[in-house]
Design a protein around this motif. Structure first.
Motif, short mmCIF file in Angstrom:
data_model
loop_
_atom_site.label_atom_id
_atom_site.label_comp_id
_atom_site.label_asym_id
_atom_site.label_seq_id
_atom_site.Cartn_x
_atom_site.Cartn_y
_atom_site.Cartn_z
N LEU A 266 96.08 -35.48 5.60
CA LEU A 266 95.43 -36.02 4.39
C LEU A 266 94.25 -36.87 4.84
O LEU A 266 94.42 -37.93 5.45
CB LEU A 266 96.43 -36.88 3.61
N MET A 267 93.06 -36.40 4.55
CA MET A 267 91.85 -37.06 5.04
C MET A 267 91.32 -37.99 3.94
O MET A 267 90.35 -37.69 3.25
CB MET A 267 90.85 -35.94 5.42
N ALA A 268 91.99 -39.14 3.80
CA ALA A 268 91.64 -40.06 2.71
C ALA A 268 90.58 -41.08 3.10
O ALA A 268 90.12 -41.85 2.25
CB ALA A 268 92.90 -40.78 2.23
N ALA A 269 90.18 -41.11 4.38
CA ALA A 269 89.20 -42.12 4.81
C ALA A 269 87.82 -41.82 4.23
O ALA A 269 87.48 -40.67 3.97
CB ALA A 269 89.12 -42.15 6.33
N ALA A 270 87.05 -42.89 4.03
CA ALA A 270 85.65 -42.75 3.64
C ALA A 270 84.85 -42.81 4.94
O ALA A 270 84.69 -43.88 5.54
CB ALA A 270 85.26 -43.88 2.70
N ILE A 303 84.51 -34.72 10.01
CA ILE A 303 85.86 -34.62 10.58
C ILE A 303 86.67 -33.56 9.84
O ILE A 303 87.30 -32.70 10.45
CB ILE A 303 86.57 -35.99 10.52
N LEU A 304 86.63 -33.61 8.49
CA LEU A 304 87.43 -32.67 7.70
C LEU A 304 87.01 -31.23 8.02
O LEU A 304 87.86 -30.35 8.21
CB LEU A 304 87.27 -32.98 6.21
N ALA A 305 85.70 -31.01 8.09
CA ALA A 305 85.22 -29.65 8.38
C ALA A 305 85.70 -29.21 9.76
O ALA A 305 86.11 -28.06 9.95
CB ALA A 305 83.70 -29.61 8.29
N GLY A 319 91.51 -32.76 1.64
CA GLY A 319 90.37 -33.68 1.68
C GLY A 319 90.35 -34.56 0.44
O GLY A 319 91.06 -34.28 -0.54
N PHE A 320 89.55 -35.59 0.47
CA PHE A 320 89.41 -36.49 -0.67
C PHE A 320 87.93 -36.61 -0.95
O PHE A 320 87.15 -36.91 -0.03
CB PHE A 320 90.02 -37.87 -0.35
N ALA A 321 87.51 -36.36 -2.19
CA ALA A 321 86.09 -36.44 -2.47
C ALA A 321 85.81 -37.54 -3.47
O ALA A 321 86.38 -37.55 -4.57
CB ALA A 321 85.59 -35.10 -3.00
N MET A 337 83.02 -26.77 -4.15
CA MET A 337 82.14 -26.34 -3.04
C MET A 337 82.58 -27.00 -1.73
O MET A 337 82.63 -26.36 -0.69
CB MET A 337 80.69 -26.70 -3.36
N LYS A 338 82.93 -28.30 -1.82
CA LYS A 338 83.39 -29.01 -0.61
C LYS A 338 84.68 -28.40 -0.08
O LYS A 338 84.86 -28.25 1.13
CB LYS A 338 83.64 -30.49 -0.91
N LEU A 339 85.58 -28.05 -1.01
CA LEU A 339 86.87 -27.46 -0.63
C LEU A 339 86.65 -26.22 0.23
O LEU A 339 87.26 -26.05 1.29
CB LEU A 339 87.65 -27.11 -1.90
N ALA A 341 83.66 -25.24 1.71
CA ALA A 341 82.84 -25.49 2.89
C ALA A 341 83.66 -26.10 4.01
O ALA A 341 83.42 -25.84 5.19
CB ALA A 341 81.68 -26.41 2.53
N LYS A 342 84.65 -26.93 3.67
CA LYS A 342 85.41 -27.63 4.70
C LYS A 342 86.74 -26.93 5.00
O LYS A 342 87.61 -27.51 5.65
CB LYS A 342 85.61 -29.08 4.29
N LYS A 343 86.91 -25.70 4.48
CA LYS A 343 88.11 -24.88 4.75
C LYS A 343 89.39 -25.67 4.56
O LYS A 343 90.30 -25.64 5.40
CB LYS A 343 88.04 -24.29 6.16
N1 CTP Z 1 84.53 -36.41 5.54
C1 CTP Z 1 84.69 -36.29 6.89
N2 CTP Z 1 83.67 -36.58 7.74
C2 CTP Z 1 82.46 -36.96 7.26
C3 CTP Z 1 82.27 -37.09 5.86
C4 CTP Z 1 83.33 -36.79 5.02
O1 CTP Z 1 85.79 -35.95 7.32
N3 CTP Z 1 81.48 -37.23 8.10
C5 CTP Z 1 85.66 -36.09 4.66
C6 CTP Z 1 86.18 -37.24 3.85
O2 CTP Z 1 87.17 -37.95 4.55
C7 CTP Z 1 86.76 -36.54 2.64
C8 CTP Z 1 85.88 -35.31 2.48
O3 CTP Z 1 85.25 -35.13 3.72
O4 CTP Z 1 88.08 -36.11 2.87
C9 CTP Z 1 84.86 -35.41 1.39
O5 CTP Z 1 84.09 -36.59 1.56
P1 CTP Z 1 82.77 -36.88 0.72
O6 CTP Z 1 82.16 -38.15 1.17
O7 CTP Z 1 83.08 -36.72 -0.74
O8 CTP Z 1 81.91 -35.62 1.12
P2 CTP Z 1 80.63 -35.45 1.99
O9 CTP Z 1 80.81 -34.16 2.75
O10 CTP Z 1 80.29 -36.66 2.77
O11 CTP Z 1 79.55 -35.13 0.88
P3 CTP Z 1 78.61 -36.12 0.01
O12 CTP Z 1 78.81 -37.52 0.53
O13 CTP Z 1 77.25 -35.60 0.22
O14 CTP Z 1 79.08 -35.95 -1.42
#
Ligand code: CTP
Length: 395
Positions: A266-270, A303-305, A319-321, A337-339, A341-343
Motif C-alpha cells: 500500500l503506497m500511501a506516502a506522499a 516508486i509506485l511505477a 496506490g493512493f492519489a 490513468m495513474k492506475l 500507467a503505474k501498473k
Molecule cells: N508516487 C510514487 N513516487 C513518486 C510520486 C508518486 O510512488 N515519485 C506514488 C504515490 O505514493 C501514490 C501514487 O504514486 O501512491 C500517486 O501519487 P500522486 O502524487 O497522486 O501522483 P503523481 O504520479 O505524482 O502525479 P501528479 O502529482 O502529477 O498528480
C-alpha cells in the motif's frame, strides 16, 4: 464503527497506565465508560477518568437505580477490558462476586472480556491466582500479559501490566475477523523531504495519518506489517516493523528491498515529485543569490511505477492519489490513468486541499480498480482504513 467499551479499573498502581488505555480507545473513536473499583479511586481520582473518557463515571451500585444501571452497562457493552486486573479482582471475577458495580456489570455482560493482570511475581505465580486464571481462560476470558519487567518496588519479573497500546490492540483484534492472517503487508506513510542544502528541503503537508491507520488496521486483522515511514507526525503503531526513511530515493530503496517478501503493498506516502539537481553542501546564503532565483530541480523516481514493474503474480499493489482539482469525474479519470500507467491493482483516490485531506481525522476516499465500478468510503481515517482493507480480498 464506534464500539461501546467498558474499562474496569481495579486498585493497583498500574491504574495510572489504564488512563492511557482509556485515552487510546477514545482516540480511535470508541465510546468508553470507565468503572473504577473503590480502591482504584485511591490511585487515580474520578475527575481524571471523567475527563479522559469524556463520559460520566459511575462508581456506586446505588446510583442510577432507575436505569437499572447495575446490569444495563454490561448488557450494552461491545467489549470489556479490566486493567489492571489485580489478584483480588481475578478472584472476584472467577468467583462471580457481585458486590460492586464492576462485578454486576461483568455478570450481566456477554461481550468479550479482556483482562490485563498486574501484580508482583510471587502473587502472579501463587497457585490460588493461577487456578483463577485457568478457570477464567476455560470460560473464554482473554488475557493480555502480564509482561516481564520492572515492578513497583525494586524488584523486576513477570507481573508488569502490558503497555496501553498493546492492551487496546489486543482487545480490538479479539473483535476483528482475522482476514489478513498469514499475510505480509508493506505500507509507506508520510511525506518525503528532498534537501536543497544542509538546512532546507522541499516537502509536503502529509502527516502520515492514513498510512499509520492502514498499518494499525492491517495488524488488527492479523497481518504482519512493515511500515516504511518518512516524517510521520502521528505516533507510530506498536506491533509493526518500522523502517525510517527521508527522501524519495531512500523510500524507493526500502520499498524495493521489502517488495519480494510481502503479499500486499500500500503506497500511501506522499512522495515529492522533484528534488534539487545539485545539492548545495553549504547553507545557501541570501547574499549569494539574486532577488529572483530558480533552483534547478529534477524528477524523483516514481516508486509506485517501479514497484508495478517488478510486481510478482499474486502480489497486490495499491496506490493512493491525492487530487485537488476538477470535478469528481475528472478526478476519477485522472486516477484511472495513474492506475494503468503505474501498473497497480487499485488506486485510492482522495481529495486534498487547504482544509481537507491532510492530517484531518475525517476523510472520504474512492477505491478504483480495473472494473468500471468504484467504491466510496467516508469516516475517520481509522474506519476508512479498515473498510479499505476489508475490500481488498475482493481484488
Ligand atoms: N508516487 C510514487 N513516487 C513518486 C510520486 C508518486 O510512488 N515519485 C506514488 C504515490 O505514493 C501514490 C501514487 O504514486 O501512491 C500517486 O501519487 P500522486 O502524487 O497522486 O501522483 P503523481 O504520479 O505524482 O502525479 P501528479 O502529482 O502529477 O498528480
Amino acid at each position: 464503527m464506534p464500539l461501546r467499551v467498558i474499562v474496569g479499573v481495579a486498585g493497583g498502581i498500574a491504574a495510572y497506565k489504564a488512563v492511557s488505555v482509556v485515552r487510546e480507545f477514545v482516540r480511535r473513536g470508541h465510546h468508553v465508560t470507565v468503572i473504577p473499583t473503590g480502591s482504584a479511586l485511591k490511585f487515580v481520582g474520578l475527575p481524571t477518568w471523567e475527563a479522559i473518557s469524556r463520559n460520566p463515571v459511575p462508581t456506586d451500585l446505588f446510583e442510577g437505580v432507575a436505569e437499572v444501571r447495575h446490569v444495563a452497562l454490561g448488557q450494552q457493552a461491545n467489549l470489556i477490558v479490566v486493567c489492571p486486573a489485580t489478584a483480588h479482582t481475578l478472584a472476584s471475577i472467577a468467583g462471580g462476586f457481585a458486590g460492586d458495580l464492576l462485578g454486576t456489570t461483568l455478570l450481566a455482560a456477554t461481550a468479550p472480556l479482556v483482562l490485563a493482570p498486574a501484580m508482583h511475581t510471587e502473587m502472579w505465580e501463587n497457585p490460588a491466582v493461577q487456578a483463577n486464571v485457568e478457570t477464567l481462560r476455560q470460560r473464554g476470558v482473554l488475557f493480555v500479559g502480564p509482561d516481564s519487567g520492572p515492578l513497583t518496588g525494586d524488584d523486576s519479573g513477570v507481573g508488569r501490566m502490558s503497555e496501553p497500546e498493546t492492551i487496546v490492540n489486543f482487545a480490538l483484534s479479539s473483535l476483528t475477523p482475522q482476514s489478513l492472517e498469514g499475510k505480509r503487508v508493506l505500507i509507506s506513510a508520510g511525506g518525503t523531504r528532498e534537501p536543497l542544502d544542509p538546512v532546507r528541503y522541499l516537502g509536503n503537508r502529509s502527516s502520515g495519518a492514513m498510512g499509520v491507520a492502514l498499518a494499525e488496521a492491517a495488524r488488527l486483522r492479523g497481518a504482519h506489517v512493515t511500515l516504511v515511514h518518512s516524517h510521520v507526525e502521528v505516533p507510530l503503531p506498536h506491533g509493526v516493523d518500522t523502517v525510517a526513511v527521508s527522501t524519495a530515493q531512500d523510500m524507493l530503496a526500502a520499498m524495493a528491498a521489502a517488495q519480494p517478501t510481502h503479499d500486499i503493498i500500500l503506497m500511501a506516502a506522499a512522495v515529492a515529485d522533484w528534488r534539487a539537481r545539485t545539492l548545495s553542501p553549504q547553507k545557501l546564503r541570501k547574499a549569494d543569490q539574486p532577488e529572483y532565483w530558480t533552483p534547478e530541480l529534477e524528477r524523483t523516481p516514481d516508486i509506485l511505477a517501479q514497484l508495478g514493474e517488478t510486481k510478482t503474480t499474486g502480489q497486490l499493489l495499491v496506490g493512493f492519489a491525492a487530487e485537488t482539482d476538477g470535478d469528481a469525474s475528472q478526478r476519477e479519470s485522472n486516477a484511472r490513468m495513474k492506475l494503468k500507467a503505474k501498473k497497480s491493482d487499485a488506486l485510492v483516490l482522495n481529495l486534498v486541499g487547504d482544509q481537507v485531506g491532510f492530517g484531518e481525522v475525517e476523510t472520504a476516499v474512492t477505491l478504483i480498480t480495473a472494473s468500471p465500478q468504484s467504491l466510496t468510503f467516508e469516516g475517520t481515517k481509522s474506519s476508512v482504513a479498515g473498510r479499505l482493507l476489508d475490500a481488498l480480498p475482493e481484488l
